[in-house]
Design a protein around this motif. Structure first.
Motif, mmCIF file in Angstrom:
data_model
loop_
_atom_site.group_PDB
_atom_site.id
_atom_site.type_symbol
_atom_site.label_atom_id
_atom_site.label_comp_id
_atom_site.label_asym_id
_atom_site.label_seq_id
_atom_site.Cartn_x
_atom_site.Cartn_y
_atom_site.Cartn_z
ATOM 1 N N ASN A 1 -25.950 66.938 52.623
ATOM 2 C CA ASN A 1 -26.392 65.606 51.736
ATOM 3 C C ASN A 1 -27.219 64.946 51.994
ATOM 4 O O ASN A 1 -27.700 64.416 50.589
ATOM 5 C CB ASN A 1 -24.665 64.710 51.879
ATOM 6 C CG ASN A 1 -23.514 65.570 51.279
ATOM 7 O OD1 ASN A 1 -23.946 65.296 49.656
ATOM 8 N ND2 ASN A 1 -22.811 66.126 52.278
ATOM 9 N N CYS B 1 -15.457 68.066 48.317
ATOM 10 C CA CYS B 1 -15.669 66.638 49.829
ATOM 11 C C CYS B 1 -16.073 65.067 49.073
ATOM 12 O O CYS B 1 -17.191 65.539 48.336
ATOM 13 C CB CYS B 1 -17.188 68.195 50.127
ATOM 14 S SG CYS B 1 -17.685 66.829 51.154
ATOM 15 N N LEU C 1 -20.396 64.782 49.083
ATOM 16 C CA LEU C 1 -20.901 65.387 48.071
ATOM 17 C C LEU C 1 -20.645 64.153 47.268
ATOM 18 O O LEU C 1 -21.424 64.038 45.325
ATOM 19 C CB LEU C 1 -19.807 66.640 47.856
ATOM 20 C CG LEU C 1 -21.257 67.987 47.147
ATOM 21 C CD1 LEU C 1 -22.481 67.921 47.609
ATOM 22 C CD2 LEU C 1 -20.260 69.354 47.403
ATOM 23 N N MET D 1 -20.433 75.861 55.710
ATOM 24 C CA MET D 1 -20.177 75.499 54.015
ATOM 25 C C MET D 1 -21.042 74.712 53.928
ATOM 26 O O MET D 1 -22.567 74.562 54.399
ATOM 27 C CB MET D 1 -19.216 74.206 54.661
ATOM 28 C CG MET D 1 -18.115 74.123 54.989
ATOM 29 S SD MET D 1 -17.260 75.884 54.371
ATOM 30 C CE MET D 1 -16.758 76.677 55.461
ATOM 31 N N CYS D 2 -21.638 75.058 52.322
ATOM 32 C CA CYS D 2 -22.477 74.789 51.176
ATOM 33 C C CYS D 2 -23.991 75.226 51.974
ATOM 34 O O CYS D 2 -24.309 75.074 50.584
ATOM 35 C CB CYS D 2 -22.553 72.868 51.370
ATOM 36 S SG CYS D 2 -20.978 72.714 50.346
ATOM 37 N N VAL E 1 -21.619 72.329 60.918
ATOM 38 C CA VAL E 1 -22.708 71.800 60.122
ATOM 39 C C VAL E 1 -22.286 70.042 60.580
ATOM 40 O O VAL E 1 -21.194 70.028 60.356
ATOM 41 C CB VAL E 1 -22.410 71.531 58.764
ATOM 42 C CG1 VAL E 1 -23.641 70.945 58.110
ATOM 43 C CG2 VAL E 1 -22.781 72.883 57.955
ATOM 44 N N PHE F 1 -21.192 66.474 60.809
ATOM 45 C CA PHE F 1 -20.324 65.653 59.981
ATOM 46 C C PHE F 1 -19.616 66.372 58.839
ATOM 47 O O PHE F 1 -19.309 65.692 57.532
ATOM 48 C CB PHE F 1 -21.325 64.596 59.780
ATOM 49 C CG PHE F 1 -21.773 63.890 60.602
ATOM 50 C CD1 PHE F 1 -21.249 63.442 61.143
ATOM 51 C CD2 PHE F 1 -23.656 64.095 60.601
ATOM 52 C CE1 PHE F 1 -21.933 62.584 62.657
ATOM 53 C CE2 PHE F 1 -24.199 63.463 61.990
ATOM 54 C CZ PHE F 1 -23.599 62.322 62.250
ATOM 55 N N CYS F 2 -19.397 67.561 58.613
ATOM 56 C CA CYS F 2 -18.706 68.591 58.181
ATOM 57 C C CYS F 2 -17.374 68.192 58.365
ATOM 58 O O CYS F 2 -16.843 68.757 58.603
ATOM 59 C CB CYS F 2 -19.244 69.852 57.537
ATOM 60 S SG CYS F 2 -18.085 71.250 56.709
ATOM 61 N N GLU F 3 -16.559 67.704 57.651
ATOM 62 C CA GLU F 3 -15.197 67.101 57.744
ATOM 63 C C GLU F 3 -14.548 68.138 57.716
ATOM 64 O O GLU F 3 -13.600 68.798 58.152
ATOM 65 C CB GLU F 3 -15.358 66.107 57.134
ATOM 66 C CG GLU F 3 -15.143 64.412 57.691
ATOM 67 C CD GLU F 3 -15.511 63.399 56.289
ATOM 68 O OE1 GLU F 3 -14.804 62.735 56.634
ATOM 69 O OE2 GLU F 3 -16.233 63.506 55.298
ATOM 70 N N PRO F 4 -14.335 68.898 56.725
ATOM 71 C CA PRO F 4 -14.026 70.312 55.761
ATOM 72 C C PRO F 4 -13.846 70.823 57.313
ATOM 73 O O PRO F 4 -12.820 71.486 57.752
ATOM 74 C CB PRO F 4 -13.736 70.744 54.762
ATOM 75 C CG PRO F 4 -15.199 69.782 54.481
ATOM 76 C CD PRO F 4 -15.221 68.875 54.695
#
Ligand code: SF4
Ligand code: SF4
Lengths: 385, 452
Positions: free
Chosen positions: A75, A99, A102, A237-238, A326, A328-331
């Motif tokens: 992000n 997310c 995002l 992710m992403c 990643v 800080f990737c909460e999911p």
């Protein structure tokens, strides 16, 4: 043969330059997609180049004035690229994800680039709800309409069906490469595999399909079996992990036999049903793909990510799991403890590597991976005994 | 329910005793909240089914069906406000939840893990004097889980985890409250095609919720009772908004912190006469203060807007912090743009669509242009000098648009500042930074006045 991954890498490393050249050549619009669930097929059917927006290597500078440093690197990089004018050649951005970070990014892009259309229609996030198919169909129909308004041309359903076939073919090619790698019949580095998938996210589909044909034809075959330790790579992710991290893992005597990375198997594992009408095909693709490979950004009750991983490890002969998360990737943070618990319970070695946009201390990481490799090696010896 | 903690190094707080002139009428809310938790703790004895839920203010659906409900966020906020969150967060961390994850969720899930440990071991294994024990042993396990979280993906995933931690055996119902992006040409606050479509979509899911509740209790859903419950909620919401409107006067008779204390009643307490009585009391006290010219901050010199999620460990602390520099935080996004904000939409004969619409307009759930437009309207209405943004470390749901909010404040001639904290994890709170930035903002506001 190495020439093909290198050619793919060129597009993957500079996707916006590739898009600008494509646009100059064709005179057609370029549509940026945000991950992880929006199909490029529709934009392709509308005669546009869909390009999945990627993190770049630049340090986050001006982006800091619009986004806190406790957001994931993807992000922050997208915001930074927006502010550096890197997306100025795009004709629109399309996305429908959930997310929360995002969603914030999309709003910042809108504020920074008020003339850049953002076609946002949120996909249904509750996949096992009774209304999920109906809602998803509605979302894709809405996008269909909005794309037509953007380009000023109707999208022919036959063209959409053709795009679906083409994208399916490309995914099948990449899956074929995955199969060869899993069986040990080809030797392809993790770095090259990333280039293959990443370039398929950003290149003209016909061009990528042709390159994949060549790659699959010309890649030297080898007898299965290698001294390296087979492991499975999961998460991220992403966006793509940094190639240096993949290199580092492989330098420790590890062979990546399979993965569920977004820039990997997650991106190619599911096809759209060509026998269905295009919108129907996209809707069922979206719902089903997240059921067959659980995604931490969707709510489903049936299948768990850790169960998927345990089966996949078994199927691929991997002896250990490396999770790339990643920062800080909460999911991912929500679901990781369950993966850890499941692998602990089965005493399967696993290693968590948290990745950052910024420079990472690779030396310290190397020591951790070496230790992990040693544990996997001992397991291999024990299993062989 | 909150207290002002000791914080020896603070510069501002030590400048004389407490200055915040809190509303007295909110004490009744404290009593109601305690009674509510007591009824939660007694649920199983009373033979009631318990729903755990997260997200928007859906308790009227549970109340009308004679259920007991536990709001995960309220539970986490309550633990944090009583300084009981640390054990829960530590248990979450031990299980592997990263401290960068929403601390509301971490607190709630951590607490749940502690309770599950106890159930599994048949013994709580804690020192009988452990202060955590009191709250920990009481929360009844869920018979159903309902999630209805607008906007924030973390809010939805949180209950996915709850569901998993209870062995995937507790029936769960998830309502999607999608973002109102506001990108279509006819988009506006509560208008346009997207608004109409999304309203119907959420209303349909709410209707489905009533079927889910009926199915899992074996009882028919009583829609008349829902209308009746909403009569009280609607009345209370109107009183709350009328009372808020009265704070346009200088000095403001109530502050954002009084409205923070008033969130619990409007957010999750039962929709009955007590709720109406509470807001009647608040409104009456405010009316008296208006008449007497009495302010929530006695020497109000500056009027501020608070953006962001509340820092639940620091409610009283922050109230004093701002009062100490004669700044009244008059309004906020969390308090003034949510919680039955548009009661006129609710048709008491058929309330579901209006309820869905109130859930949709949760302030986070608008795309930034519409949301910030509403913030500006509030800032004008309450004659705001400056905007204070609480950069709550683990709550991206509320930090997402804060740079845009600060930019907009500047554009309209207001000061803005950020301070670092968190919803429920005290370790992220930076007192010195807040002091420095608040002082700087006060200086700028003074300079602006001198120049005028
Ligand atoms: S899902 Fe994770 S990696 Fe993707 S945008 Fe959200 S926080 Fe970043
Ligand atoms: S991150 Fe914020 S908005 Fe999201 S669930 Fe947590 S407290 Fe709620």
């Amino acid at each position: 043969m190495q020439q093909i991954p290198d050619q793919m890498r060129q597009a993957a490393d500079a996707p916006l330059d590739y898009a600008a050249a494509w646009k100059a050549r064709t005179g057609r619009p370029v549509i940026g997609l945000l991950p992880m669930n929006f199909p490029g097929e529709l934009a392709h059917a509308a005669g546009c180049l869909p390009t999945l927006l990627q993190e770049d290597d630049e340090p986050i500078t001006i982006g800091q004035s619009n986004m806190f440093n406790f957001y994931c690197g993807y992000n922050r990089s997208i915001v930074d690229q927006t502010m550096r004018g890197r997306f100025d050649g795009l004709d629109a951005i399309m996305f429908g994800d959930h997310c929360v970070q995002l969603l914030g990014t999309a709003d910042i892009i809108r504020a920074e680039k008020p003339d850049l259309p953002i076609l946002f229609n949120q996909l249904c996030t509750v996949l096992d709800a009774g209304w999920a198919m109906r809602e998803t169909r509605g979302t894709f129909s809405q996008i269909w309409k909005e794309l037509e308004a953007l380009t000023g041309e109707a999208i022919d359903p036959a063209a959409a069906a053709q795009s679906i076939r083409l994208f399916n073919r490309n995914r099948a090619q990449i899956r074929a490469l995955y199969d060869l790698r899993r069986r040990g019949e080809v030797s392809i580095s993790g770095r090259d595999m990333q280039a293959v998938v990443k370039s398929s996210m950003v290149m003209d589909k016909d061009e990528h399909v042709s390159l994949m044909d060549l790659l699959l034809r010309d890649m030297p075959r080898q007898a299965p079996g290698s001294g390296d330790l087979p492991i499975y790579l999961s998460g991220h992710m992403c966006h793509a992990p940094k190639p240096e991290i993949i290199d580092l893992i492989e330098e420790c005597g590890i062979r990546i036999v399979n993965d569920d990375l977004f820039t990997g198997w997650r991106f190619v594992h599911a096809d759209m049903d060509e026998s269905l009408a295009p919108v129907e095909a996209m809707a069922s693709w979206y719902i089903e793909k997240n059921r067959s490979l659980p995604c931490p950004t969707r709510a489903i009750k049936g299948k768990d990510w850790q169960d998927y991983l345990l089966v996949e490890l078994e199927n691929s002969g991997a002896l250990g799991l490396v999770v790339l998360m990643v920062k800080f990737c909460e999911p991912h943070m929500y679901f990781y403890p369950e993966i850890k618990a499941a692998f602990d319970e089965k005493a399967i070695p696993h290693l968590l590597i948290e990745t950052e946009h910024e420079q990472m201390p690779l030396e310290a990481l190397k020591t951790r991976v070496e230790t992990f490799a040693e544990i996997v090696r001992r397991r291999a010896t024990a299993l062989a005994a | 329910m909150e207290t002002v903690s000791e914080m020896p190094n603070s510069k501002i707080i030590s400048a004389g005793g407490p200055k915040a002139n809190k509303l007295k009428s909110t004490k009744f809310g404290g009593k109601l909240v305690s009674e509510y938790w007591e009824s939660v703790f007694r649920a199983k004895e009373a033979g009631k089914k318990v729903v755990w839920y997260n997200g928007t203010y859906i308790p009227p659906f549970f109340h009308a069906h004679d259920l007991v409900w536990v709001h995960g966020e309220a539970w986490a906020a309550m633990l944090a406000a009583r300084h009981r969150e640390i054990g829960a967060q530590a248990r979450g961390e031990q299980y592997g939840y990263d401290r960068e994850l929403c601390s509301y969720a971490r607190t709630h899930i951590g607490q749940m893990l502690i309770e599950l440990d106890r159930v599994r071991s048949g013994d709580h294994g804690m020192d009988p004097d452990d202060p955590r024990l009191e709250t920990m042993l009481k929360l009844p396990a869920p018979d159903m889980i309902v999630n209805a979280y607008p906007y924030c993906s973390s809010g939805q995933q949180w209950d996915d985890i709850t569901y998993r931690n209870f062995g995937k055996k507790v029936p769960m119902f998830t309502i999607q409250i999608p973002l109102l992006w506001g990108g279509r040409p006819d988009a506006g606050y509560m208008q346009g095609e997207e608004w109409e479509q999304r309203s119907k979509y959420v209303a349909e899911q709410l209707l489905e919720l009533t079927r889910f509740l009926a199915e899992h209790t074996g009882r028919k859903y009583d829609y008349d009772r829902l209308g009746e419950t909403m009569t009280y909620v609607k009345k209370a919401a109107e009183l709350r908004l009328e009372a808020m409107d009265m704070c346009q006067v200088h000095p403001s008779p109530a502050s954002f912190f009084d409205w923070i204390v008033s969130i619990a009643p409007v957010n999750f307490l039962p929709g009955d006469q007590n709720l109406v009585t509470y807001f009647e009391g608040v409104k009456a006290e405010i009316a008296e203060r208006v008449k007497a010219g009495q302010g929530a901050v006695p020497n109000e010199k500056y009027r501020l807007f608070f953006d962001g999620m509340m820092n639940w460990n620091k409610v009283g602390w922050l109230a004093e912090k701002f009062a100490a520099v004669d700044a009244c935080v008059v309004a906020g996004r969390y308090t003034h743009m949510s919680f039955w904000q548009e009661p006129q939409l609710i048709d008491l004969g058929d309330p579901i669509l209006g309820m869905a619409q109130n859930y949709l307009i949760c302030p986070n759930n608008h795309g930034a242009p519409i949301m910030i437009g509403e913030i500006e309207k509030l800032c004008d209405k309450f004659d705001i000098d400056g905007v204070v943004c609480h950069a709550s470390r683990t709550c991206r749901g509320m930090t997402n648009s804060q740079f845009l909010i600060a930019d907009s404040a500047k554009k309209y001639g207001r000061q803005s500042m950020f301070f670092e904290g968190d919803v429920a994890d005290e370790s992220f709170y930076k007192d010195e930074l807040l002091n420095i930035r608040l002082e700087a903002m006060i200086e700028s506001m003074d300079a602006k006045r001198r120049a005028a």
